[in-house]
Write an enzyme that holds these catalytic residues in place. Structure first.
Site, PDB file in Angstrom:
ATOM      1  CG  ASN A  11      -0.241  -0.178   2.507  1.00 42.51           C
ATOM      2  OD1 ASN A  11       0.760  -0.886   2.565  1.00 42.51           O
ATOM      3  ND2 ASN A  11      -0.718   0.460   3.553  1.00 42.51           N
ATOM      4  NE  ARG A  12       2.775   2.379   5.239  1.00 43.68           N
ATOM      5  CZ  ARG A  12       3.813   2.503   6.069  1.00 43.68           C
ATOM      6  NH1 ARG A  12       4.794   3.326   5.788  1.00 43.68           N
ATOM      7  NH2 ARG A  12       3.862   1.802   7.180  1.00 43.68           N
ATOM      8  N   GLY A  13       5.310   2.934  -0.174  1.00 45.18           N
ATOM      9  CA  GLY A  13       6.751   2.706  -0.252  1.00 45.18           C
ATOM     10  C   GLY A  13       7.159   1.776  -1.384  1.00 45.18           C
ATOM     11  NE  ARG A  34       0.692  -3.223   9.570  1.00 53.19           N
ATOM     12  CZ  ARG A  34       1.653  -2.876  10.404  1.00 53.19           C
ATOM     13  NH1 ARG A  34       1.851  -3.578  11.498  1.00 53.19           N
ATOM     14  NH2 ARG A  34       2.420  -1.838  10.146  1.00 53.19           N
ATOM     15  CG  ASP A  47      -0.290  -7.716  11.711  1.00 56.77           C
ATOM     16  OD1 ASP A  47       0.789  -8.319  11.552  1.00 56.77           O
ATOM     17  OD2 ASP A  47      -0.448  -6.820  12.557  1.00 56.77           O
ATOM     18  CE1 TYR A 139      14.417  -3.868   8.118  1.00 57.18           C
ATOM     19  CE2 TYR A 139      16.716  -3.454   7.562  1.00 57.18           C
ATOM     20  CZ  TYR A 139      15.380  -3.474   7.202  1.00 57.18           C
ATOM     21  OH  TYR A 139      15.010  -3.109   5.928  1.00 57.18           O
TER      22      TYR A 139
HETATM   23  N1  NAP Z   1      13.468   2.012   2.794  1.00 53.55           N
HETATM   24  C1  NAP Z   1      14.656   1.430   2.840  1.00 53.55           C
HETATM   25  O1  NAP Z   1      15.697   2.096   2.943  1.00 53.55           O
HETATM   26  C2  NAP Z   1      14.762  -0.066   2.721  1.00 53.55           C
HETATM   27  C3  NAP Z   1      16.035  -0.604   2.479  1.00 53.55           C
HETATM   28  C4  NAP Z   1      16.169  -1.985   2.361  1.00 53.55           C
HETATM   29  C5  NAP Z   1      15.070  -2.804   2.503  1.00 53.55           C
HETATM   30  N2  NAP Z   1      13.851  -2.269   2.755  1.00 53.55           N
HETATM   31  C6  NAP Z   1      12.731  -3.192   2.899  1.00 53.55           C
HETATM   32  O2  NAP Z   1      11.761  -2.921   1.925  1.00 53.55           O
HETATM   33  C7  NAP Z   1      10.477  -3.332   2.409  1.00 53.55           C
HETATM   34  C8  NAP Z   1       9.498  -2.179   2.238  1.00 53.55           C
HETATM   35  O3  NAP Z   1       9.940  -1.096   3.040  1.00 53.55           O
HETATM   36  P1  NAP Z   1       9.577   0.441   2.755  1.00 53.55           P
HETATM   37  O4  NAP Z   1      10.844   1.188   2.781  1.00 53.55           O
HETATM   38  O5  NAP Z   1       8.664   0.536   1.615  1.00 53.55           O
HETATM   39  O6  NAP Z   1       8.853   0.760   4.153  1.00 53.55           O
HETATM   40  P2  NAP Z   1       7.460   1.427   4.511  1.00 53.55           P
HETATM   41  O7  NAP Z   1       7.158   2.570   3.617  1.00 53.55           O
HETATM   42  O8  NAP Z   1       7.577   1.647   5.987  1.00 53.55           O
HETATM   43  O9  NAP Z   1       6.403   0.263   4.186  1.00 53.55           O
HETATM   44  C9  NAP Z   1       6.385  -0.907   4.948  1.00 53.55           C
HETATM   45  C10 NAP Z   1       5.251  -1.770   4.470  1.00 53.55           C
HETATM   46  O10 NAP Z   1       5.252  -2.986   5.241  1.00 53.55           O
HETATM   47  C11 NAP Z   1       3.963  -3.141   5.819  1.00 53.55           C
HETATM   48  N3  NAP Z   1       4.037  -3.829   7.099  1.00 53.55           N
HETATM   49  C12 NAP Z   1       4.818  -3.546   8.162  1.00 53.55           C
HETATM   50  N4  NAP Z   1       4.558  -4.402   9.169  1.00 53.55           N
HETATM   51  C13 NAP Z   1       3.587  -5.248   8.738  1.00 53.55           C
HETATM   52  C14 NAP Z   1       2.886  -6.337   9.292  1.00 53.55           C
HETATM   53  N5  NAP Z   1       3.111  -6.764  10.553  1.00 53.55           N
HETATM   54  N6  NAP Z   1       1.952  -6.971   8.547  1.00 53.55           N
HETATM   55  C15 NAP Z   1       1.687  -6.560   7.281  1.00 53.55           C
HETATM   56  N7  NAP Z   1       2.310  -5.528   6.699  1.00 53.55           N
HETATM   57  C16 NAP Z   1       3.243  -4.876   7.422  1.00 53.55           C
HETATM   58  C17 NAP Z   1       3.420  -1.734   5.977  1.00 53.55           C
HETATM   59  O11 NAP Z   1       2.013  -1.791   6.100  1.00 53.55           O
HETATM   60  P3  NAP Z   1       1.171  -0.622   6.853  1.00 53.55           P
HETATM   61  O12 NAP Z   1       0.994   0.480   5.844  1.00 53.55           O
HETATM   62  O13 NAP Z   1      -0.066  -1.281   7.246  1.00 53.55           O
HETATM   63  O14 NAP Z   1       2.010  -0.172   8.009  1.00 53.55           O
HETATM   64  C18 NAP Z   1       3.887  -1.101   4.681  1.00 53.55           C
HETATM   65  O15 NAP Z   1       3.042  -1.465   3.624  1.00 53.55           O
HETATM   66  C19 NAP Z   1      10.674  -3.752   3.864  1.00 53.55           C
HETATM   67  O16 NAP Z   1      10.786  -5.155   3.944  1.00 53.55           O
HETATM   68  C20 NAP Z   1      11.991  -3.097   4.218  1.00 53.55           C
HETATM   69  O17 NAP Z   1      12.647  -3.781   5.253  1.00 53.55           O
HETATM   70  C21 NAP Z   1      13.663  -0.910   2.857  1.00 53.55           C
END
Ligand code: NAP
Length: 233
Positions: A11-13, A34, A47, A139
């Site tokens: 839904n985001r990111g 969620r 979730d 993490y």
């Molecule tokens: N941003 C970075 O620098 C980076 C770097 C390396 C890897 N990553 C990885 O990339 C992935 C996406 O991250 P992002 O940067 O896009 O972060 P984000 O914008 O914080 O998005 C996180 C996503 O995960 C969902 N989520 C978190 N906890 C959950 C749960 N218990 N059950 C179901 N959904 C859950 C969130 O849903 P809600 O909207 O409901 O909260 C949201 O959709 C993650 O696995 C992260 O570790 C990110």
């Protein structure tokens, strides 16, 4: 033929960029969320820490768009803390979402792929998995765990023509990095040959490739999208 795709946390990111990219490529894409559902995509509440919700979400996706043929396990979170201040809950909750949560979703969705004798699974790890990062022991442990998990499944599911790969993003422009201090971000970028953050669309492009028919002979791979930050790790 459009394929049935499921992206967790779509839904985001990064997850939303992946979902939009695969939808643009012609696939039928569902996302789990969620909270706020995104526009224009099938959204199912889930979730990933709750096995019953995972089962219900995948069942709903299967009902609407058929068995999942491409699964992107993207949902993840951080609870950064230095080791001596990290509580047991800080550690286990991050493992429960980022590693066990992936196990739950993959196990449930892989059933249909094994039956269909084909499929694509892509897990979103992190450059931190093998480099480590101050304040992110929980993490990094979860994200490194995903690599062993993926490679074991690559062996188990390969005979059924299901590929299992990992994309490992560096620091990416999303809400997740809001908690990281400017100083820490600057230090990471200083150690990144390309000297900038990733755009979510750049991570999505790597996922789209690994999910494509052209990537049919790639399994157990870890593809960094990190501007060179983790070279040698
Ligand atoms: N941003 C970075 O620098 C980076 C770097 C390396 C890897 N990553 C990885 O990339 C992935 C996406 O991250 P992002 O940067 O896009 O972060 P984000 O914008 O914080 O998005 C996180 C996503 O995960 C969902 N989520 C978190 N906890 C959950 C749960 N218990 N059950 C179901 N959904 C859950 C969130 O849903 P809600 O909207 O409901 O909260 C949201 O959709 C993650 O696995 C992260 O570790 C990110």
């Amino acid at each position: 033929m459009p394929r049935s795709v499921l992206v967790t946390g779509g839904n985001r990111g990064i997850g939303l960029a992946i979902a939009r990219s695969l939808a643009e490529a012609g696939d039928t894409v569902a996302v789990t969320c969620r909270t706020d559902p995104p526009e224009g995509l099938l959204a199912v509440r889930c979730d990933v820490t709750d096995p019953a919700q995972v089962d219900e979400a995948v069942t709903e996706v299967e009902r609407v768009q058929g068995p999942v043929e491409v699964l992107v396990a993207n949902a993840g979170m951080t609870k950064d803390q230095l080791l001596l201040r990290m509580t047991e809950e800080d550690f286990t909750s991050v493992l429960d979402t980022n590693l066990t949560g992936v196990f739950r979703v993959v196990k449930r969705a892989a059933r249909g792929m094994v039956r269909a004798r084909g499929g694509r699974i892509v897990l979103i790890s992190s450059a931190v998995a093998l480099r480590g990062e101050t304040g992110q022991a929980n993490y990094a442990a979860a994200k490194a765990g995903l690599i062993g998990f993926a490679r074991s499944l690559a062996r188990e599911l390969g005979p059924r023509a299901v590929t299992v790969n990992v994309v490992s993003p560096g620091l990416t422009h999303t809400a997740m990095i809001a908690g990281l201090s400017q100083g820490r971000q600057a230090a990471i970028l200083a150690d990144t040959p390309l000297g900038r953050l990733a755009r979510p669309e750049e991570v999505a492009a790597a996922v789209r490739f690994l999910a494509s028919p052209e990537a049919g002979f790639i399994t157990g791979a870890v593809l960094p999208v990190d501007g060179g930050a983790a070279m040698g790790h």
